[in-house]
Design a protein around this motif. Structure first.
Motif, PDB file in Angstrom:
ATOM      1  N   ILE A 144       9.857   2.815  -2.467  1.00 51.72           N
ATOM      2  CA  ILE A 144       9.032   1.851  -1.746  1.00 51.72           C
ATOM      3  C   ILE A 144       7.724   1.758  -2.525  1.00 51.72           C
ATOM      4  O   ILE A 144       7.275   2.750  -3.110  1.00 51.72           O
ATOM      5  N   ALA A 145       7.151   0.573  -2.537  1.00 46.69           N
ATOM      6  CA  ALA A 145       5.906   0.389  -3.286  1.00 46.69           C
ATOM      7  C   ALA A 145       5.029  -0.611  -2.564  1.00 46.69           C
ATOM      8  O   ALA A 145       5.485  -1.345  -1.680  1.00 46.69           O
ATOM      9  N   MET A 146       3.771  -0.627  -2.964  1.00 51.91           N
ATOM     10  CA  MET A 146       2.855  -1.627  -2.416  1.00 51.91           C
ATOM     11  C   MET A 146       1.891  -2.072  -3.498  1.00 51.91           C
ATOM     12  O   MET A 146       1.449  -1.286  -4.333  1.00 51.91           O
ATOM     13  N   ILE A 147       1.602  -3.364  -3.464  1.00 56.30           N
ATOM     14  CA  ILE A 147       0.592  -3.944  -4.340  1.00 56.30           C
ATOM     15  C   ILE A 147      -0.575  -4.343  -3.446  1.00 56.30           C
ATOM     16  O   ILE A 147      -0.394  -5.115  -2.491  1.00 56.30           O
ATOM     17  N   LYS A 148      -1.735  -3.806  -3.732  1.00 62.50           N
ATOM     18  CA  LYS A 148      -2.921  -4.165  -2.957  1.00 62.50           C
ATOM     19  C   LYS A 148      -3.464  -5.469  -3.525  1.00 62.50           C
ATOM     20  O   LYS A 148      -3.728  -5.567  -4.718  1.00 62.50           O
ATOM     21  N   PHE A 149      -3.588  -6.483  -2.664  1.00 60.65           N
ATOM     22  CA  PHE A 149      -4.052  -7.775  -3.179  1.00 60.65           C
ATOM     23  C   PHE A 149      -5.360  -8.240  -2.560  1.00 60.65           C
ATOM     24  O   PHE A 149      -5.915  -9.247  -2.969  1.00 60.65           O
ATOM     25  N   LYS A 170      -8.021  -5.296   2.449  1.00 56.72           N
ATOM     26  CA  LYS A 170      -7.351  -4.824   3.659  1.00 56.72           C
ATOM     27  C   LYS A 170      -5.866  -5.155   3.702  1.00 56.72           C
ATOM     28  O   LYS A 170      -5.215  -4.943   4.720  1.00 56.72           O
ATOM     29  N   SER A 171      -5.300  -5.703   2.611  1.00 56.21           N
ATOM     30  CA  SER A 171      -3.915  -6.165   2.658  1.00 56.21           C
ATOM     31  C   SER A 171      -3.101  -5.712   1.453  1.00 56.21           C
ATOM     32  O   SER A 171      -3.608  -5.676   0.337  1.00 56.21           O
ATOM     33  N   VAL A 172      -1.827  -5.399   1.728  1.00 56.15           N
ATOM     34  CA  VAL A 172      -0.904  -5.041   0.657  1.00 56.15           C
ATOM     35  C   VAL A 172       0.411  -5.803   0.819  1.00 56.15           C
ATOM     36  O   VAL A 172       0.779  -6.216   1.923  1.00 56.15           O
ATOM     37  N   ALA A 173       1.084  -5.961  -0.316  1.00 58.19           N
ATOM     38  CA  ALA A 173       2.433  -6.516  -0.336  1.00 58.19           C
ATOM     39  C   ALA A 173       3.392  -5.340  -0.488  1.00 58.19           C
ATOM     40  O   ALA A 173       3.263  -4.557  -1.430  1.00 58.19           O
ATOM     41  N   LEU A 174       4.323  -5.216   0.446  1.00 57.76           N
ATOM     42  CA  LEU A 174       5.341  -4.181   0.364  1.00 57.76           C
ATOM     43  C   LEU A 174       6.395  -4.643  -0.643  1.00 57.76           C
ATOM     44  O   LEU A 174       6.827  -5.783  -0.609  1.00 57.76           O
TER      45      LEU A 174
END
Length: 162
Positions: free
Chosen positions: A67-72, A75-79
């Motif tokens: 699982i990964a996340m990109i912080k964009f 206060k928000s990330v894309a899983l």
């Protein structure tokens, strides 16, 4: 069987590719190649540089889930890259659930309030999993403008972590 979850970086790229591509291409017949996913070859820059992260679940030192996340934004990330080897899916080990909870805890501890994701309709079990975990379906047009879109995605979800 003991499941270990830890952050992983570029040195795990080969194992990540060996896990993800067969699930995408063979199991679900999603027309996607490694060249469509250059992030898999540059995890440190794509995920960590902006404040995101990438986790792997291992059983006996074998990578069985990611699982990964990109912080964009602040206060928000894309899983991203939520995959579990078919042999290790299900409630017995709850690898997908544990990976998601690990990511959500990390988000809460780091002031991230919103999770967004894009996926494809063929992944029905994944859609049910996200919905069971409180994700709300949304229109592509309602995504934040900075959300990093992936080409094939056509189903979108969000989860508020407050």
């Amino acid at each position: 069987m003991e499941v270990q979850i830890a952050q992983i970086k570029n040195e795990a790229a080969a194992a990540i590719i060996d896990l993800v591509l067969p699930i995408q291409q063979i199991e679900f017949q999603v027309a996607i190649t490694l060249s469509d996913q250059p992030d898999l070859l540059d995890i440190d820059n794509v995920y960590y540089k902006s404040g995101g992260a990438f986790w792997g679940a291992t059983v006996n030192k074998k990578l069985v889930g990611t699982i990964a996340m990109i912080k964009f934004d602040d206060k928000s990330v894309a899983l991203r890259k939520m995959f579990v080897n078919k042999t290790y899916r299900g409630k017995e080990l709850s690898i997908a659930q544990r990976l998601l909870e690990n990511l959500m805890t990390h988000c809460k501890n780091n002031g991230i309030e919103h999770l967004y994701l894009g996926t494809v309709p063929v992944l029905q079990a994944a859609l049910r999993f996200y919905e069971r975990n409180g994700f709300q379906k949304m229109e592509k047009s309602d995504l934040p403008s900075q959300f990093p879109l992936m080409g094939g995605d056509s189903v979108f979800y969000q989860l508020a972590l407050k």
